[in-house]
Design a protein around this motif. Sequence first.
Motif, PDB file in Angstrom:
ATOM      1  N   ILE A   1      36.786  75.610  44.341  1.00  0.00           N
ATOM      2  CA  ILE A   1      38.060  76.001  44.951  1.00  0.00           C
ATOM      3  C   ILE A   1      38.630  77.174  44.168  1.00  0.00           C
ATOM      4  CG2 ILE A   1      40.355  75.233  45.642  1.00  0.00           C
ATOM      5  CD1 ILE A   1      39.322  72.361  45.545  1.00  0.00           C
ATOM      6  N   VAL A   2      38.932  78.265  44.866  1.00  0.00           N
ATOM      7  CA  VAL A   2      39.510  79.450  44.229  1.00  0.00           C
ATOM      8  C   VAL A   2      40.775  79.846  44.977  1.00  0.00           C
ATOM      9  CG1 VAL A   2      37.270  80.295  43.401  1.00  0.00           C
ATOM     10  CG2 VAL A   2      38.151  81.090  45.608  1.00  0.00           C
ATOM     11  N   GLY A   3      41.580  80.642  44.312  1.00  0.00           N
ATOM     12  CA  GLY A   3      42.814  81.146  44.905  1.00  0.00           C
ATOM     13  C   GLY A   3      43.732  81.616  43.802  1.00  0.00           C
ATOM     14  N   PRO A   4      44.769  82.367  44.135  1.00  0.00           N
ATOM     15  CA  PRO A   4      45.702  82.861  43.117  1.00  0.00           C
ATOM     16  C   PRO A   4      46.488  81.718  42.477  1.00  0.00           C
ATOM     17  CG  PRO A   4      46.512  83.358  45.313  1.00  0.00           C
ATOM     18  CD  PRO A   4      45.128  82.809  45.491  1.00  0.00           C
TER      19      PRO A   4
ATOM     20  N   ALA B   1      28.795  78.220  43.148  1.00  0.00           N
ATOM     21  CA  ALA B   1      29.191  77.385  44.290  1.00  0.00           C
ATOM     22  C   ALA B   1      28.106  77.365  45.354  1.00  0.00           C
ATOM     23  CB  ALA B   1      30.495  77.902  44.892  1.00  0.00           C
ATOM     24  N   THR B   2      27.812  76.180  45.863  1.00  0.00           N
ATOM     25  CA  THR B   2      27.038  76.098  47.100  1.00  0.00           C
ATOM     26  C   THR B   2      27.981  76.107  48.295  1.00  0.00           C
ATOM     27  OG1 THR B   2      27.003  73.664  47.106  1.00  0.00           O
ATOM     28  CG2 THR B   2      25.216  74.804  45.938  1.00  0.00           C
ATOM     29  N   ARG B   3      29.241  75.775  48.039  1.00  0.00           N
ATOM     30  CA  ARG B   3      30.272  75.824  49.074  1.00  0.00           C
ATOM     31  C   ARG B   3      31.562  76.276  48.410  1.00  0.00           C
ATOM     32  NH1 ARG B   3      34.039  71.822  51.275  1.00  0.00           N
ATOM     33  NH2 ARG B   3      34.645  72.432  53.385  1.00  0.00           N
ATOM     34  N   LEU B   4      32.289  77.120  49.103  1.00  0.00           N
ATOM     35  CA  LEU B   4      33.505  77.714  48.562  1.00  0.00           C
ATOM     36  C   LEU B   4      34.694  77.331  49.437  1.00  0.00           C
ATOM     37  CD1 LEU B   4      34.235  79.855  46.287  1.00  0.00           C
ATOM     38  CD2 LEU B   4      34.159  81.557  48.116  1.00  0.00           C
ATOM     39  N   ILE B   5      35.816  76.995  48.783  1.00  0.00           N
ATOM     40  CA  ILE B   5      37.094  76.831  49.480  1.00  0.00           C
ATOM     41  C   ILE B   5      38.060  77.855  48.898  1.00  0.00           C
ATOM     42  CG2 ILE B   5      39.090  75.326  49.823  1.00  0.00           C
ATOM     43  CD1 ILE B   5      37.225  72.935  49.860  1.00  0.00           C
ATOM     44  N   VAL B   6      38.587  78.714  49.755  1.00  0.00           N
ATOM     45  CA  VAL B   6      39.533  79.745  49.320  1.00  0.00           C
ATOM     46  C   VAL B   6      40.919  79.340  49.800  1.00  0.00           C
ATOM     47  CG1 VAL B   6      40.109  82.195  49.340  1.00  0.00           C
ATOM     48  CG2 VAL B   6      37.707  81.476  49.539  1.00  0.00           C
ATOM     49  N   MET B   7      41.875  79.284  48.856  1.00  0.00           N
ATOM     50  CA  MET B   7      43.236  78.872  49.185  1.00  0.00           C
ATOM     51  C   MET B   7      44.224  80.006  48.951  1.00  0.00           C
ATOM     52  SD  MET B   7      43.508  74.936  47.808  1.00  0.00           S
ATOM     53  CE  MET B   7      45.047  74.733  48.740  1.00  0.00           C
ATOM     54  N   SER B   8      45.278  79.993  49.746  1.00  0.00           N
ATOM     55  CA  SER B   8      46.370  80.954  49.577  1.00  0.00           C
ATOM     56  C   SER B   8      47.641  80.322  50.112  1.00  0.00           C
ATOM     57  CB  SER B   8      46.066  82.248  50.334  1.00  0.00           C
ATOM     58  OG  SER B   8      47.130  83.171  50.209  1.00  0.00           O
ATOM     59  N   GLN B   9      48.684  80.331  49.318  1.00  0.00           N
ATOM     60  CA  GLN B   9      50.004  79.847  49.721  1.00  0.00           C
ATOM     61  C   GLN B   9      49.949  78.446  50.341  1.00  0.00           C
ATOM     62  OE1 GLN B   9      51.617  82.956  52.222  1.00  0.00           O
ATOM     63  NE2 GLN B   9      52.050  84.289  50.493  1.00  0.00           N
TER      64      GLN B   9
END
Length: 262
Positions: A39-42, A211-219
Amino acid sequence: MSTITDSRLRGEGLVVGYGDTPILDGVDAQVLDGELTVIVGPNACGKSTLLKALTRMLSPTSGRVLLDDRAIGDFAPKEVARRLGMLPQAPTAPDGITVSDLVARGRYPHQGLLKQWSQADEQAVVDALIAAGVADLADRDVDQLSGGQRQRVWIAMALAQETPILLLDEPTTFLDIAHQVEVLNLCRDMRERGITVVAVLHDLNLAFRYATRLIVMSQGAIVAEGAPKDVVTAELIEDVFSLPCQIIDDPQTGTPLVIPLA
């Protein structure tokens, strides 16, 4: 597209926050079995909040978390701890505790009034020490170890739980690059052994590499998910992180590599 049967752990319509301020607002999230999900994101986008909600450390004000198709709140705490493990940010060990004693605490969910310490528990601790590469540190005090060594010891404790799902909240924070790679290699090894791994990371290039799977989060929302090569674009990185960049293939792995524009 994943199906419900792909996921032993998922959140549906999660509204989660602190006080009256929601951080997540109607988030659906699936932890796909057998993947190393990153899981990535600011900062402050809800990454750690999502992890805490999925592990019952935070209760949603709306929505639900399902573990093995049952509401996670229906499980006793020890039963949850036998099904999933969570390594929080910056865990602290008691003063003077040895590595082997700390790792042995991972067996707590398997103990009870009628089930005390057994040979199986002892073997689980030995196996976890070996898997995490800290068997040679077993008799050392945890507070005498380097940051990278301590993080591997904490992961060994989580491995000793013998859960099929393991979530790690920023496991590489405050580590130098060599120790970050060491910890992420361990995460990859766990996934290859059949453990479903979820990790929150800040370093995008390391996240995309492992990552074999990515989750991108924002706000407080999930804005993209899938294999890194399928979802990472320069436009996504600029939209989410306000970073104009070029995306090239990592010369070692072929995974996306973020190059900030000069």
